[in-house]
Design a protein around this motif. Structure first.
Motif, mmCIF file in Angstrom:
data_model
loop_
_atom_site.group_PDB
_atom_site.id
_atom_site.type_symbol
_atom_site.label_atom_id
_atom_site.label_comp_id
_atom_site.label_asym_id
_atom_site.label_seq_id
_atom_site.Cartn_x
_atom_site.Cartn_y
_atom_site.Cartn_z
ATOM 1 N N PRO A 1 0.840 -1.322 -0.229
ATOM 2 C CA PRO A 1 0.234 0.382 -0.158
ATOM 3 C C PRO A 1 0.974 1.242 -0.177
ATOM 4 C CG PRO A 1 0.399 -0.977 2.251
ATOM 5 C CD PRO A 1 1.197 -2.092 1.050
ATOM 6 N N ASP A 2 1.697 1.244 -1.334
ATOM 7 C CA ASP A 2 2.379 2.476 -1.185
ATOM 8 C C ASP A 2 2.593 2.987 -2.779
ATOM 9 O OD1 ASP A 2 5.176 3.698 -1.197
ATOM 10 O OD2 ASP A 2 4.614 4.916 0.149
ATOM 11 N N GLU A 3 2.202 3.565 -3.120
ATOM 12 C CA GLU A 3 2.536 3.967 -4.617
ATOM 13 C C GLU A 3 4.274 3.747 -5.291
ATOM 14 O OE1 GLU A 3 1.395 7.156 -8.468
ATOM 15 O OE2 GLU A 3 1.907 7.781 -6.045
ATOM 16 N N ALA A 4 5.083 4.213 -4.486
ATOM 17 C CA ALA A 4 6.441 3.836 -5.230
ATOM 18 C C ALA A 4 7.191 2.351 -4.710
ATOM 19 C CB ALA A 4 7.728 4.420 -3.980
ATOM 20 N N PHE A 5 6.409 1.734 -4.248
ATOM 21 C CA PHE A 5 6.258 0.444 -4.252
ATOM 22 C C PHE A 5 6.157 -0.244 -4.868
ATOM 23 C CE2 PHE A 5 7.600 0.983 0.853
ATOM 24 C CZ PHE A 5 9.356 1.249 0.648
ATOM 25 N N ALA A 6 4.192 0.094 -5.139
ATOM 26 C CA ALA A 6 3.215 -0.664 -5.981
ATOM 27 C C ALA A 6 3.812 -0.564 -7.459
ATOM 28 C CB ALA A 6 2.151 -0.567 -5.362
ATOM 29 N N GLU A 7 4.720 0.559 -7.690
ATOM 30 C CA GLU A 7 4.231 0.628 -8.863
ATOM 31 C C GLU A 7 6.222 0.335 -9.656
ATOM 32 O OE1 GLU A 7 3.042 4.131 -10.857
ATOM 33 O OE2 GLU A 7 0.931 3.998 -10.041
ATOM 34 N N LYS A 8 7.167 0.017 -8.461
ATOM 35 C CA LYS A 8 8.638 -0.709 -9.094
ATOM 36 C C LYS A 8 8.911 1.015 -8.921
ATOM 37 C CE LYS A 8 6.707 -5.272 -9.732
ATOM 38 N NZ LYS A 8 7.018 -6.201 -11.546
ATOM 39 N N MET A 9 8.650 1.850 -8.403
ATOM 40 C CA MET A 9 9.617 2.823 -8.765
ATOM 41 C C MET A 9 10.927 3.087 -7.887
ATOM 42 S SD MET A 9 6.335 6.648 -8.395
ATOM 43 C CE MET A 9 5.063 6.302 -8.481
ATOM 44 N N LEU A 10 11.386 2.623 -6.885
ATOM 45 C CA LEU A 10 11.763 2.027 -5.556
ATOM 46 C C LEU A 10 13.211 1.141 -6.590
ATOM 47 C CD1 LEU A 10 11.150 3.238 -2.861
ATOM 48 C CD2 LEU A 10 12.306 4.531 -4.475
ATOM 49 N N GLY A 11 12.992 0.251 -7.235
ATOM 50 C CA GLY A 11 13.139 -1.538 -7.614
ATOM 51 C C GLY A 11 11.889 -2.068 -7.839
ATOM 52 N N ASP A 12 12.022 -3.356 -8.363
ATOM 53 C CA ASP A 12 11.540 -4.803 -8.772
ATOM 54 C C ASP A 12 12.553 -5.764 -7.123
ATOM 55 O OD1 ASP A 12 9.602 -6.604 -9.322
ATOM 56 O OD2 ASP A 12 11.216 -6.564 -11.242
ATOM 57 N N GLY A 13 11.071 -6.764 -7.415
ATOM 58 C CA GLY A 13 11.180 -7.663 -6.115
ATOM 59 C C GLY A 13 9.601 -7.895 -6.147
ATOM 60 N N ALA A 14 9.606 -8.376 -4.626
ATOM 61 C CA ALA A 14 8.427 -8.935 -3.567
ATOM 62 C C ALA A 14 8.759 -8.419 -2.566
ATOM 63 C CB ALA A 14 8.510 -10.698 -3.743
ATOM 64 N N ALA A 15 7.492 -8.453 -1.364
ATOM 65 C CA ALA A 15 7.434 -8.255 -0.928
ATOM 66 C C ALA A 15 6.838 -9.174 1.082
ATOM 67 C CB ALA A 15 6.419 -7.393 -0.010
ATOM 68 N N VAL A 16 7.183 -9.260 2.089
ATOM 69 C CA VAL A 16 6.878 -10.270 2.316
ATOM 70 C C VAL A 16 5.470 -9.820 3.651
ATOM 71 C CG1 VAL A 16 7.071 -11.501 5.307
ATOM 72 C CG2 VAL A 16 8.481 -11.732 2.833
ATOM 73 N N LEU A 17 4.757 -10.186 4.030
ATOM 74 C CA LEU A 17 3.543 -9.352 5.800
ATOM 75 C C LEU A 17 3.725 -10.132 6.504
ATOM 76 C CD1 LEU A 17 1.369 -7.525 6.001
ATOM 77 C CD2 LEU A 17 -0.044 -9.771 4.965
ATOM 78 N N PRO A 18 4.410 -9.475 7.515
ATOM 79 C CA PRO A 18 5.186 -10.001 8.647
ATOM 80 C C PRO A 18 4.281 -10.735 9.014
ATOM 81 C CG PRO A 18 6.090 -7.923 8.746
ATOM 82 C CD PRO A 18 5.403 -8.207 6.995
ATOM 83 N N ASP A 19 4.780 -12.416 10.370
ATOM 84 C CA ASP A 19 3.567 -12.154 11.306
ATOM 85 C C ASP A 19 4.702 -12.265 12.648
ATOM 86 O OD1 ASP A 19 4.618 -14.911 10.724
ATOM 87 O OD2 ASP A 19 3.292 -16.177 9.972
#
Length: 160
Positions: free
Chosen positions: A28-46
């Protein structure tokens, strides 16, 4: 010939936290979601333990302790960003166990974060892991499902 073989090798990036793998487009952040800062993936941590996703040298730990830049042993620049808008906490809730210049191995503990504090402040927990030089790297495969920090591959990349 051998250089071409090495260039096409897939390199793993491990989950930095226990949780569920998430596509960058779901952060839920445009810079990450649109890959403005780079490509990769994310983890929703527990869980709040943060492990290095790669072997490399810690190039930078932000003053606010929420983000790490690591240069992998193959020279790739990687950004690990714990949560979204966590810079606003100014380091509160974060403990860091590495310093700039430290060599880390994938699975080494680099930080601890109080996820309950992030939730209390209404901050998203999604934790992106990005390759920050798209002209030099390409994400080959992202994995989904439950991730175990330091054990499961979040995504693979190759040098281009």
């Amino acid at each position: 010939m051998f250089g071409a073989l090495k260039k096409n090798k897939e390199i793993p990036v491990y989950a930095p936290m226990n949780g569920v793998a998430t596509a960058l487009s779901d952060v839920p952040d445009e810079a990450f979601a649109e890959k403005m800062l780079g490509d990769g993936a994310a983890v929703l941590p527990d869980g709040g333990e943060v492990l290095s996703p790669v072997d490399g040298v810690v190039a930078d730990v932000t003053d606010t302790k929420h983000a790490f830049c690591i240069t992998t042993d193959d020279g790739t620049d990687l950004l690990l960003h714990i949560g979204v808008n966590t810079v606003n906490l100014k380091g509160e809730g974060f403990s860091v166990f590495v310093s700039d210049g430290d060599h880390v191995k994938a699975g080494d503990k680099i930080a601890q974060v109080d996820l309950e504090l992030l939730k209390k402040h209404g901050l998203p927990l999604e934790t992106p892991v990005l390759l920050t030089e798209p002209e030099k790297t390409e994400v080959v495969k992202t994995n989904s499902g439950t991730m175990h920090a330091g054990k499961d591959v979040l995504f693979t990349y190759k040098k281009i």
